[in-house]
Design a protein around this motif. Sequence first.
Motif, PDB file in Angstrom:
ATOM      1  N   GLU A  83       4.163  -7.124   2.260  1.00 48.01           N
ATOM      2  CA  GLU A  83       3.521  -6.288   1.242  1.00 48.01           C
ATOM      3  C   GLU A  83       3.128  -7.076  -0.005  1.00 48.01           C
ATOM      4  O   GLU A  83       2.458  -6.533  -0.876  1.00 48.01           O
ATOM      5  CB  GLU A  83       4.454  -5.148   0.854  1.00 48.01           C
ATOM      6  CG  GLU A  83       4.905  -4.264   2.010  1.00 48.01           C
ATOM      7  CD  GLU A  83       3.769  -3.473   2.622  1.00 48.01           C
ATOM      8  OE1 GLU A  83       3.949  -2.967   3.746  1.00 48.01           O
ATOM      9  OE2 GLU A  83       2.705  -3.344   1.985  1.00 48.01           O
ATOM     10  N   TYR A  84       3.554  -8.311  -0.096  1.00 48.57           N
ATOM     11  CA  TYR A  84       3.353  -9.077  -1.330  1.00 48.57           C
ATOM     12  C   TYR A  84       2.253 -10.113  -1.127  1.00 48.57           C
ATOM     13  O   TYR A  84       2.297 -10.903  -0.177  1.00 48.57           O
ATOM     14  CB  TYR A  84       4.654  -9.746  -1.761  1.00 48.57           C
ATOM     15  CG  TYR A  84       5.645  -8.728  -2.260  1.00 48.57           C
ATOM     16  CD1 TYR A  84       6.488  -8.058  -1.379  1.00 48.57           C
ATOM     17  CD2 TYR A  84       5.701  -8.401  -3.615  1.00 48.57           C
ATOM     18  CE1 TYR A  84       7.364  -7.090  -1.833  1.00 48.57           C
ATOM     19  CE2 TYR A  84       6.577  -7.439  -4.080  1.00 48.57           C
ATOM     20  CZ  TYR A  84       7.407  -6.792  -3.186  1.00 48.57           C
ATOM     21  OH  TYR A  84       8.274  -5.826  -3.630  1.00 48.57           O
ATOM     22  N   GLU A  85       1.293 -10.094  -2.043  1.00 46.81           N
ATOM     23  CA  GLU A  85       0.149 -10.993  -1.889  1.00 46.81           C
ATOM     24  C   GLU A  85       0.197 -12.232  -2.759  1.00 46.81           C
ATOM     25  O   GLU A  85      -0.563 -13.165  -2.551  1.00 46.81           O
ATOM     26  CB  GLU A  85      -1.161 -10.234  -2.162  1.00 46.81           C
ATOM     27  CG  GLU A  85      -1.269  -9.674  -3.587  1.00 46.81           C
ATOM     28  CD  GLU A  85      -0.858  -8.221  -3.689  1.00 46.81           C
ATOM     29  OE1 GLU A  85       0.035  -7.784  -2.939  1.00 46.81           O
ATOM     30  OE2 GLU A  85      -1.433  -7.513  -4.535  1.00 46.81           O
ATOM     31  N   SER A  86       1.078 -12.243  -3.746  1.00 46.15           N
ATOM     32  CA  SER A  86       1.195 -13.396  -4.634  1.00 46.15           C
ATOM     33  C   SER A  86       2.608 -13.945  -4.554  1.00 46.15           C
ATOM     34  O   SER A  86       3.574 -13.172  -4.669  1.00 46.15           O
ATOM     35  CB  SER A  86       0.873 -13.008  -6.082  1.00 46.15           C
ATOM     36  OG  SER A  86      -0.441 -12.506  -6.189  1.00 46.15           O
ATOM     37  N   TRP A  87       2.700 -15.269  -4.410  1.00 44.89           N
ATOM     38  CA  TRP A  87       3.999 -15.921  -4.258  1.00 44.89           C
ATOM     39  C   TRP A  87       4.071 -17.157  -5.129  1.00 44.89           C
ATOM     40  O   TRP A  87       3.076 -17.866  -5.313  1.00 44.89           O
ATOM     41  CB  TRP A  87       4.219 -16.344  -2.793  1.00 44.89           C
ATOM     42  CG  TRP A  87       4.409 -15.198  -1.867  1.00 44.89           C
ATOM     43  CD1 TRP A  87       3.426 -14.470  -1.245  1.00 44.89           C
ATOM     44  CD2 TRP A  87       5.644 -14.621  -1.459  1.00 44.89           C
ATOM     45  NE1 TRP A  87       3.980 -13.481  -0.483  1.00 44.89           N
ATOM     46  CE2 TRP A  87       5.351 -13.557  -0.586  1.00 44.89           C
ATOM     47  CE3 TRP A  87       6.981 -14.902  -1.734  1.00 44.89           C
ATOM     48  CZ2 TRP A  87       6.337 -12.773   0.019  1.00 44.89           C
ATOM     49  CZ3 TRP A  87       7.965 -14.133  -1.148  1.00 44.89           C
ATOM     50  CH2 TRP A  87       7.643 -13.076  -0.281  1.00 44.89           C
ATOM     51  N   GLN A 111      -4.798 -11.577  -7.688  1.00 48.80           N
ATOM     52  CA  GLN A 111      -3.529 -12.235  -7.461  1.00 48.80           C
ATOM     53  C   GLN A 111      -2.987 -12.822  -8.753  1.00 48.80           C
ATOM     54  O   GLN A 111      -3.713 -13.059  -9.700  1.00 48.80           O
ATOM     55  CB  GLN A 111      -3.692 -13.359  -6.439  1.00 48.80           C
ATOM     56  CG  GLN A 111      -3.923 -12.873  -5.020  1.00 48.80           C
ATOM     57  CD  GLN A 111      -3.825 -13.983  -4.007  1.00 48.80           C
ATOM     58  OE1 GLN A 111      -3.867 -15.151  -4.357  1.00 48.80           O
ATOM     59  NE2 GLN A 111      -3.703 -13.618  -2.752  1.00 48.80           N
ATOM     60  N   ASP A 139       3.228  -7.651  -6.340  1.00 45.68           N
ATOM     61  CA  ASP A 139       2.444  -6.670  -5.582  1.00 45.68           C
ATOM     62  C   ASP A 139       1.908  -5.633  -6.561  1.00 45.68           C
ATOM     63  O   ASP A 139       2.634  -5.190  -7.450  1.00 45.68           O
ATOM     64  CB  ASP A 139       3.325  -6.006  -4.532  1.00 45.68           C
ATOM     65  CG  ASP A 139       2.652  -4.823  -3.882  1.00 45.68           C
ATOM     66  OD1 ASP A 139       3.265  -3.741  -3.840  1.00 45.68           O
ATOM     67  OD2 ASP A 139       1.505  -4.966  -3.430  1.00 45.68           O
TER      68      ASP A 139
END
Length: 124
Positions: free
Chosen positions: A110-114, A1, A99
């Motif tokens: 679909e996105y794992e990092s925010w 991440q 992603d």
Amino acid sequence: QLQLVESGGGLVQAGGSLRLSCAASRRTFSLWTMAWFRQAPGKEREFVSVISGSGSSTDYAESVKGRFTISRDNAKSTVYLQMNSLKPEDTAIYYCAADDSRVLHISTFEYESWGQGTQVTVSS
């Protein structure tokens, strides 16, 4: 991440401009697809724009096409969102996301990092 930190939000009058920045923590930044989403009060988070790792491919929500421009500087591990001709309906918290699938996804799932988000308020 990735660790992501947004900046650049604020209060602007309708018709004005802002540039958002999102700084990432990794040197392999160019391998990540980066996107911007936004969430207005009482609404679901929605896609705004996405850019490929190289920066050669982009996509935009219809509501922002022609007004917003996404770009990235891989040397600085930063993605930008230039927002012009802002409208009151653009008021929201803006989030960047990352992603590693190399696909220009437009779904939040679909996105794992925010990032933590940055507030954009457009007054009429």
